[in-house]
Design an enzyme around this catalytic site. Structure first.
Site, mmCIF file in Angstrom:
data_model
loop_
_atom_site.group_PDB
_atom_site.id
_atom_site.type_symbol
_atom_site.label_atom_id
_atom_site.label_comp_id
_atom_site.label_asym_id
_atom_site.label_seq_id
_atom_site.Cartn_x
_atom_site.Cartn_y
_atom_site.Cartn_z
ATOM 1 N N ALA A 189 0.833 -1.208 0.000
ATOM 2 C CA ALA A 189 0.000 0.000 0.000
ATOM 3 C C ALA A 189 0.862 1.251 0.000
ATOM 4 O O ALA A 189 1.602 1.493 0.950
ATOM 5 C CB ALA A 189 -0.926 -0.003 1.209
ATOM 6 N N THR A 190 0.770 2.026 -1.075
ATOM 7 C CA THR A 190 1.481 3.294 -1.169
ATOM 8 C C THR A 190 0.468 4.380 -1.465
ATOM 9 O O THR A 190 -0.198 4.336 -2.503
ATOM 10 C CB THR A 190 2.541 3.249 -2.286
ATOM 11 N N GLY A 191 0.354 5.338 -0.569
ATOM 12 C CA GLY A 191 -0.622 6.406 -0.787
ATOM 13 C C GLY A 191 -0.883 7.178 0.486
ATOM 14 O O GLY A 191 -0.076 7.170 1.414
ATOM 15 N N GLY A 192 -2.022 7.822 0.547
ATOM 16 C CA GLY A 192 -2.381 8.634 1.703
ATOM 17 C C GLY A 192 -2.701 7.792 2.914
ATOM 18 O O GLY A 192 -2.899 6.579 2.821
ATOM 19 N N GLY A 194 -5.369 7.490 4.690
ATOM 20 C CA GLY A 194 -6.660 6.816 4.661
ATOM 21 C C GLY A 194 -6.584 5.492 3.936
ATOM 22 O O GLY A 194 -7.127 4.474 4.391
ATOM 23 N N CYS A 244 7.362 12.001 -0.846
ATOM 24 C CA CYS A 244 7.286 12.113 0.612
ATOM 25 C C CYS A 244 8.645 12.306 1.257
ATOM 26 O O CYS A 244 8.740 12.576 2.458
ATOM 27 C CB CYS A 244 6.619 10.870 1.198
#
Length: 456
Positions: A189-192, A194, A244
């Protein structure tokens, strides 16, 4: 039991069948998959880089191309010669043998900020470990991610490997992502925050990454400001500030502030210390405390114009002087744009505590950097700042691994338990394997009784 989501079920069936075909591949065959896919992605890097910009409307071609080149080459180099099949470790002294085995089918959830490099970086690791991968693209980057995956599939097919080892979810939705995560064996999982939280709540093992909010500390004894600025301006400018790993805040000794700003100005950075203008930028950058999506991956002059502030169009970074930290200052949050906060300090300990406060508010577990010639100060910062990586006298973007440091090359930086992640290190192929440990009796080891153990 049949899934309600027929689209995901179909992808899973193909992935299972393809993975079964390579489950017994030799190391040489696994390495060949990595090689042919890396070579094909490299050959098409210019086209994909342009597509990423056209599809998302974020970042620039030059930065996307650099990211494609660095990710493909560095991950390929890191994987070369490493064991991922069969016996991978042997400790004769402890009589332990470690065997590596595939996990099965992995889900790769990709962000709009990194629609090509993330599936490539993850995909090379997945193929190295004889797994299959289904990519779920961000709705705002379906074309870029889809074409990238098709490149990988073509390379596999043309070289005699199952193309369904790498697939993409067509016309992906939020429900598709949820159903995919519930169906696979492991999630990347790569993202924000939430999305990462959703991955960890899916009921399946997940390798998620946390939010970035890199704090950079300029120590009182470090005088080569030109070296520092020439390193961290490009670091923060990468893809218009979306990665990031870019330096969000620079904590600067008050005595060096003027010299630092002058050095920044030599690289076309624009400094703002007028509170009225800074307030306009607060209101532009954040809406109800959340990042304004319209400013993500946009040039600094365009963002300033949105706030009613005129700055030269060739401005690189927008520098904002701030005096508060943590929850007291919305500008202390991560900003996915070419903006850096400048935070003057009176004592080194004060700088470390402010950096700590900012990261505990947002970005805990990610990365920080320090420019210093004082080993005691480096140790103090490392002991206090909640970061998985503290980069010394190098830009924070090096946290994803470079040839001149010892970190593994990756597209996913774990943030440990601070960031709600299962790992703190740079996510790599070793995290995508099952292991079997073979243990034998240590014939020469004396076995102590409980009383003997507790006697001393």
């Amino acid at each position: 039991m049949k899934m309600a989501n027929e689209k995901i079920e179909g992808l899973m069936q193909k992935a299972r069948a393809a993975q079964a075909q390579v489950a017994d591949y030799t190391q040489e065959q696994a390495d060949d998959m990595v090689r042919v896919v890396a070579k094909r992605c490299w050959a098409e890097r210019e086209r994909i880089a342009q597509l990423c910009v056209d599809d998302t409307g974020k970042g620039t071609y030059e930065f996307k191309l650099g990211k494609m080149e660095n990710t493909t080459a560095s991950v390929y180099m890191y994987l070369k010669g490493r064991k991922s099949v069969g016996l991978v470790e042997h400790d004769e002294k402890k009589k332990l043998w470690k065997y590596a085995k595939p996990v099965g089918v992995l889900a790769c959830i990709t962000p709009v900020t990194n629609p090509a490099a993330t599936p490539i970086g993850n995909g090379l690791n997945v193929l190295k470990t004889r797994n299959a991968m289904i990519v779920c693209p961000h709705p705002g980057a379906r074309k870029a991610t889809g074409d990238t995956v098709e490149l990988m599939r073509t390379a596999l097919r043309e070289n005699g490997h199952p193309e369904d080892l790498v697939q993409v979810v067509p016309e992906s939705t939020v429900q598709d992502a949820a159903d995919l995560m519930a169906a696979v064996d492991l999630i990347l999982a790569t993202g924000g925050p939430g999305m990462v939280k959703a991955a960890y709540s899916s009921g399946k093992p997940a390798l998620g990454v946390g939010q970035g909010n890199v704090q950079c500390i300029l120590d009182e004894d470090y005088d080569d400001l030109e070296k520092l600025v020439s390193a961290i301006v490009p670091s923060r400018m990468v893809d218009y500030g979306m990665p990031c790993t870019g330096e969000q805040t620079v904590h600067c000794p008050a005595s060096k502030l003027d010299a630092l700003i002058k050095t920044y100005a030599s690289m076309k950075c624009h400094y703002i210390d007028d509170e009225a203008q800074i307030q306009k930028l607060r209101e532009t950058l954040f809406v109800d405390g959340a990042i304004n999506r319209e400013i993500v991956g946009q040039p600094s002059y365009k963002i300033a114009k949105m706030a009613g502030i005129d700055i030269p169009e060739d401005t690189t970074l927008l520098l904002l002087k701030v005096g508060k930290c943590g929850k007291e200052e919305v500008l202390a949050k991560e900003i996915l744009a070419p903006i850096t906060r400048i935070f003057p300090y009176d004592s080194f300990e004060e700088a470390v505590e402010r950096a700590r406060t900012n990261m505990l508010m947002e970005g805990a577990g990610h990365s920080s950097c320090i420019w210093s010639n004082n080993p005691e100060h480096v140790a103090f910062a490392a002991s206090r700042i909640p970061a998985g990586r503290v980069m010394v006298n190098q830009p924070a973007t090096n946290g994803s691994g470079r040839q001149n440091n010892g970190l593994g090359q990756t597209v996913s930086l774990g943030c440990g338990y601070w960031g709600g992640n299962s790992v703190y290190h740079n996510v790599n192929y070793k995290d995508m394997l099952n292991y079997t440990i073979v243990s034998e009796i240590l014939e020469d080891r004396k076995v102590l009784t409980p009383k003997e153990i507790m006697a001393d």
